[in-house]
Write an enzyme that holds these catalytic residues in place. Structure first.
Site, PDB file in Angstrom:
ATOM      1  N   GLU A  11       0.881  -1.183   0.000  1.00 24.60           N
ATOM      2  CA  GLU A  11       0.000   0.000   0.000  1.00 24.60           C
ATOM      3  C   GLU A  11       0.905   1.216   0.000  1.00 24.60           C
ATOM      4  O   GLU A  11       1.637   1.433   0.969  1.00 24.60           O
ATOM      5  CB  GLU A  11      -0.898   0.005   1.240  1.00 24.60           C
ATOM      6  CG  GLU A  11      -1.808  -1.204   1.363  1.00 24.60           C
ATOM      7  CD  GLU A  11      -2.812  -1.307   0.237  1.00 24.60           C
ATOM      8  OE1 GLU A  11      -3.109  -0.298  -0.423  1.00 24.60           O
ATOM      9  OE2 GLU A  11      -3.290  -2.437  -0.003  1.00 24.60           O
ATOM     10  N   GLU A  63      -6.210  -4.699   0.785  1.00 28.29           N
ATOM     11  CA  GLU A  63      -6.426  -5.055   2.189  1.00 28.29           C
ATOM     12  C   GLU A  63      -7.921  -4.975   2.473  1.00 28.29           C
ATOM     13  O   GLU A  63      -8.704  -4.574   1.626  1.00 28.29           O
ATOM     14  CB  GLU A  63      -5.676  -4.062   3.086  1.00 28.29           C
ATOM     15  CG  GLU A  63      -4.173  -4.089   2.887  1.00 28.29           C
ATOM     16  CD  GLU A  63      -3.427  -3.217   3.887  1.00 28.29           C
ATOM     17  OE1 GLU A  63      -3.846  -2.073   4.124  1.00 28.29           O
ATOM     18  OE2 GLU A  63      -2.416  -3.711   4.437  1.00 28.29           O
TER      19      GLU A  63
HETATM   20  P1  NAD Z   1       8.406   4.848   4.337  1.00 33.76           P
HETATM   21  O1  NAD Z   1       8.282   4.087   3.096  1.00 33.76           O
HETATM   22  O2  NAD Z   1       9.580   5.734   4.523  1.00 33.76           O
HETATM   23  O3  NAD Z   1       8.406   3.884   5.611  1.00 33.76           O
HETATM   24  C1  NAD Z   1       7.347   2.973   5.860  1.00 33.76           C
HETATM   25  C2  NAD Z   1       7.874   1.842   6.720  1.00 33.76           C
HETATM   26  O4  NAD Z   1       8.827   1.109   5.978  1.00 33.76           O
HETATM   27  C3  NAD Z   1       8.616   2.299   7.984  1.00 33.76           C
HETATM   28  O5  NAD Z   1       8.360   1.381   9.029  1.00 33.76           O
HETATM   29  C4  NAD Z   1      10.071   2.229   7.554  1.00 33.76           C
HETATM   30  O6  NAD Z   1      10.978   2.065   8.623  1.00 33.76           O
HETATM   31  C5  NAD Z   1      10.056   1.001   6.679  1.00 33.76           C
HETATM   32  N1  NAD Z   1      11.146   0.937   5.707  1.00 33.76           N
HETATM   33  C6  NAD Z   1      11.826   1.973   5.148  1.00 33.76           C
HETATM   34  N2  NAD Z   1      12.746   1.511   4.293  1.00 33.76           N
HETATM   35  C7  NAD Z   1      12.654   0.151   4.297  1.00 33.76           C
HETATM   36  C8  NAD Z   1      13.319  -0.894   3.606  1.00 33.76           C
HETATM   37  N3  NAD Z   1      14.293  -0.630   2.739  1.00 33.76           N
HETATM   38  N4  NAD Z   1      12.950  -2.162   3.852  1.00 33.76           N
HETATM   39  C9  NAD Z   1      11.944  -2.443   4.713  1.00 33.76           C
HETATM   40  N5  NAD Z   1      11.283  -1.499   5.407  1.00 33.76           N
HETATM   41  C10 NAD Z   1      11.622  -0.200   5.199  1.00 33.76           C
HETATM   42  O7  NAD Z   1       7.051   5.684   4.470  1.00 33.76           O
HETATM   43  P2  NAD Z   1       6.647   6.744   5.574  1.00 33.76           P
HETATM   44  O8  NAD Z   1       7.396   8.021   5.340  1.00 33.76           O
HETATM   45  O9  NAD Z   1       6.713   6.123   6.927  1.00 33.76           O
HETATM   46  O10 NAD Z   1       5.101   6.951   5.238  1.00 33.76           O
HETATM   47  C11 NAD Z   1       4.635   7.868   4.285  1.00 33.76           C
HETATM   48  C12 NAD Z   1       4.246   7.162   3.006  1.00 33.76           C
HETATM   49  O11 NAD Z   1       3.305   6.137   3.292  1.00 33.76           O
HETATM   50  C13 NAD Z   1       3.546   8.077   2.009  1.00 33.76           C
HETATM   51  O12 NAD Z   1       4.056   7.827   0.739  1.00 33.76           O
HETATM   52  C14 NAD Z   1       2.095   7.656   2.083  1.00 33.76           C
HETATM   53  O13 NAD Z   1       1.332   7.887   0.927  1.00 33.76           O
HETATM   54  C15 NAD Z   1       2.229   6.200   2.354  1.00 33.76           C
HETATM   55  N6  NAD Z   1       1.008   5.641   2.923  1.00 33.76           N
HETATM   56  C16 NAD Z   1       0.226   4.853   2.139  1.00 33.76           C
HETATM   57  C17 NAD Z   1      -0.966   4.334   2.641  1.00 33.76           C
HETATM   58  C18 NAD Z   1      -1.855   3.460   1.792  1.00 33.76           C
HETATM   59  O14 NAD Z   1      -2.725   2.811   2.355  1.00 33.76           O
HETATM   60  N7  NAD Z   1      -1.660   3.381   0.496  1.00 33.76           N
HETATM   61  C19 NAD Z   1      -1.336   4.637   3.951  1.00 33.76           C
HETATM   62  C20 NAD Z   1      -0.506   5.453   4.718  1.00 33.76           C
HETATM   63  C21 NAD Z   1       0.671   5.953   4.198  1.00 33.76           C
END
Ligand code: NAD
Length: 481
Positions: free
Chosen positions: A248, A461
């Site tokens: 997502e 989901e």
């Molecule tokens: P992010 O991708 O930076 O991090 C999300 C999670 O992934 C965190 O727990 C982070 O530690 C982990 N992560 C980061 N790099 C990783 C890697 N290489 N391997 C495994 N895990 C890793 O995102 P964020 O800044 O926490 O959240 C914001 C983003 O989430 C925005 O783009 C937003 O649109 C998206 N989002 C999407 C939905 C949806 O349902 N589509 C819902 C909420 C947020």
């Protein structure tokens, strides 16, 4: 400094590396807790505990699992005030939002799947064509659930609940930026009687802990919510081990407003869909498309309402916009003001960081910002900003509205405002988004599939889709003896 622990095999532990990440309160910019930066060894330990627990958890009855999930939901309710305060402190979101949305929904996630598994078809029989086929859905095994900072407990539990409800054991990793409510969830699960090892929570940076989870050969599936760049990396690594993934990801959602809409309802909802959680809900509409006959009327009314929004300390009940999650996120969001100006934008309101004094002196605040005058293909209208910035774009025909809405690599959600339901439904069919709301926004029936198209998602989901993801189909075929 408060200490957050990992939760492995029902016990709270410190990381193997003895390394920690500072947890900062976005409203003040001050650190108040430290969270483990876990490594492969911590993840290994969690996987071993989950594998042992899977032997018995996968064999429990749905009634038994349902009853424990209800107990977890009750535990969240019982601690809802404290959890809401923690969530608001961790993320900078207004306390009114964490009280009304984040925490109730976290409880609802467990309650919903507690009920849904009682009627879900874990087993089907097909009799005919010379054979009897029993089709069963079995839990996958140990699964990884990785979640973001914007709706921390809400999205973490949205994954964990269907995973454990269908008999899997979980390695969960919340965002390192907002980990505290996940830590509290461990305590609630113990009190609710969840057997040791069914849920393990390992904290840390994405590059360390997250990748250790994605890489682990005994973890069979990854459910991820976060940014598109991270989702692609996870997909790449997971594919090497043929892991199942549900991704997502980001969005650049359109709000499409026709002249015949219920103007007041639309305006109230569009304020929310633009700026709730400082614009950092993946479902927020960041591109507002307005039919030309009401463009000027909408612009004046919308800008007036945006200027009236109360920005300030997330702990105050009247605050409508709090702080952005981190200094670097504030800089990223603010950077788009500069990009928009270079692209020829007119800033109708906002566009500045806010420097408060007193308790909020070091906080990461920004004015809600409304921009007009940009082409649909410019960076401001193409890239996910995930902050309190929206653009206004006029359109003159249904066809043009569809073109602008679809002119993005993302495809998460859209809202359409029109009293002409034939037209609204027709457009809903033409635009490429996973979720389309007609004359409403963020109305959620948890039975429905949730997810995006294009760069916004892979898989769905919610409801049956959530349980299907966390189970593996098996067909057992027999003929007459
Ligand atoms: P992010 O991708 O930076 O991090 C999300 C999670 O992934 C965190 O727990 C982070 O530690 C982990 N992560 C980061 N790099 C990783 C890697 N290489 N391997 C495994 N895990 C890793 O995102 P964020 O800044 O926490 O959240 C914001 C983003 O989430 C925005 O783009 C937003 O649109 C998206 N989002 C999407 C939905 C949806 O349902 N589509 C819902 C909420 C947020």
């Amino acid at each position: 400094m408060e200490q957050i622990h990992n939760f492995i095999n029902g016990e709270f532990s410190l990381p193997d590396s003895n390394k920690y990440i500072k947890v900062i309160e976005p409203a003040t910019g001050a650190p108040y807790a430290k969270v483990p930066d876990s490594n492969n060894k911590d993840v290994d330990q969690a996987v071993n505990s989950a594998s042992k627990a899977f032997t018995s958890w996968s064999k429990t009855t749905v009634q038994n699992r349902s009853s424990i999930l209800h107990q977890i939901a009750n535990g969240i309710d019982a601690h809802s005030d404290k959890l809401a305060e923690i969530e608001s402190r961790d993320t900078g979101k207004p306390i009114s939002l964490s009280k009304s949305v984040d925490i109730p929904r976290a409880a609802e996630n467990f309650r919903f799947f507690a009920e849904h598994i009682l009627t879900f078809d874990f087993e089907n029989v097909l009799d005919g064509h010379g054979s009897i086929n029993k089709i069963v859905r079995n839990p996958i095994g140990v699964v990884g659930c990785i979640s973001p900072w914007n709706l921390p407990l809400y999205l973490f539990t949205w994954k964990i609940a269907p995973a454990i409800a269908s008999g899997n054991c979980v390695i969960g990793k919340p965002s390192e930026l907002a980990p505290y409510t996940a830590y509290e969830l461990g305590k609630i699960c113990n009190s609710a009687g969840l057997p040791k090892g069914v849920l393990n929570i390992v904290h840390g940076f994405g590059k360390n802990t997250g990748e250790a989870i994605t890489n682990h050969p005994m973890i069979k599936a990854i459910s991820f919510t976060g940014g598109t760049v991270t989702g692609k990396e996870i997909n790449h690594i997971a594919s090497k081990n043929l892991k199942k993934v549900s991704l997502e990801m980001g969005g650049k959602n359109p709000t499409i407003i026709f002249a015949d809409c219920d103007f007041h309802k639309m305006l109230d909802t569009t304020i929310k869909s633009s700026f709730s959680n400082q614009g950092a809900i993946c479902l927020c509409g960041s591109r507002i498309l307005i039919e030309e006959p009401i463009y000027k009327k909408f612009r004046a009314a919308f800008v007036k309402r945006v200027r009236e929004l109360e920005i300030g300390d997330p702990v105050n009940n009247s605050t409508e916009l709090g702080a952005l999650i981190s200094k670097s996120h504030l800089e990223k969001v603010y950077g788009y003001i500069k990009i928009a100006k270079k692209e020829g934008a007119t800033i109708l309101t906002g566009g500045n960081k806010i420097l408060f004094s007193g308790r909020l002196k070091g906080g990461y605040f920004m004015e809600p910002t409304v921009i007009e005058g940009l082409d649909k293909n410019c960076r401001t209208n193409q890239e996910e900003i995930f902050g309190p910035i929206v653009t206004l774009i006029p359109f003159s025909s249904e066809h043009e509205a569809i073109n602008i809405a679809n002119a993005t690599d993302y495809g998460l959600a859209a809202s359409i405002w029109s009293k002409d339901l034939d037209r609204a439904s027709r457009i809903a069919g033409e635009i490429d988004f996973g979720i389309v709301w007609l004359n409403c926004w963020m109305v959620r029936d948890l039975r429905t599939p949730f997810g995006g198209t294009k760069k916004s998602g892979l898989g769905r989901e919610g409801g049956d889709a959530g349980l299907e993801f966390f189970t593996e189909l098996k067909n057992i075929c027999m003929t007459d003896v």
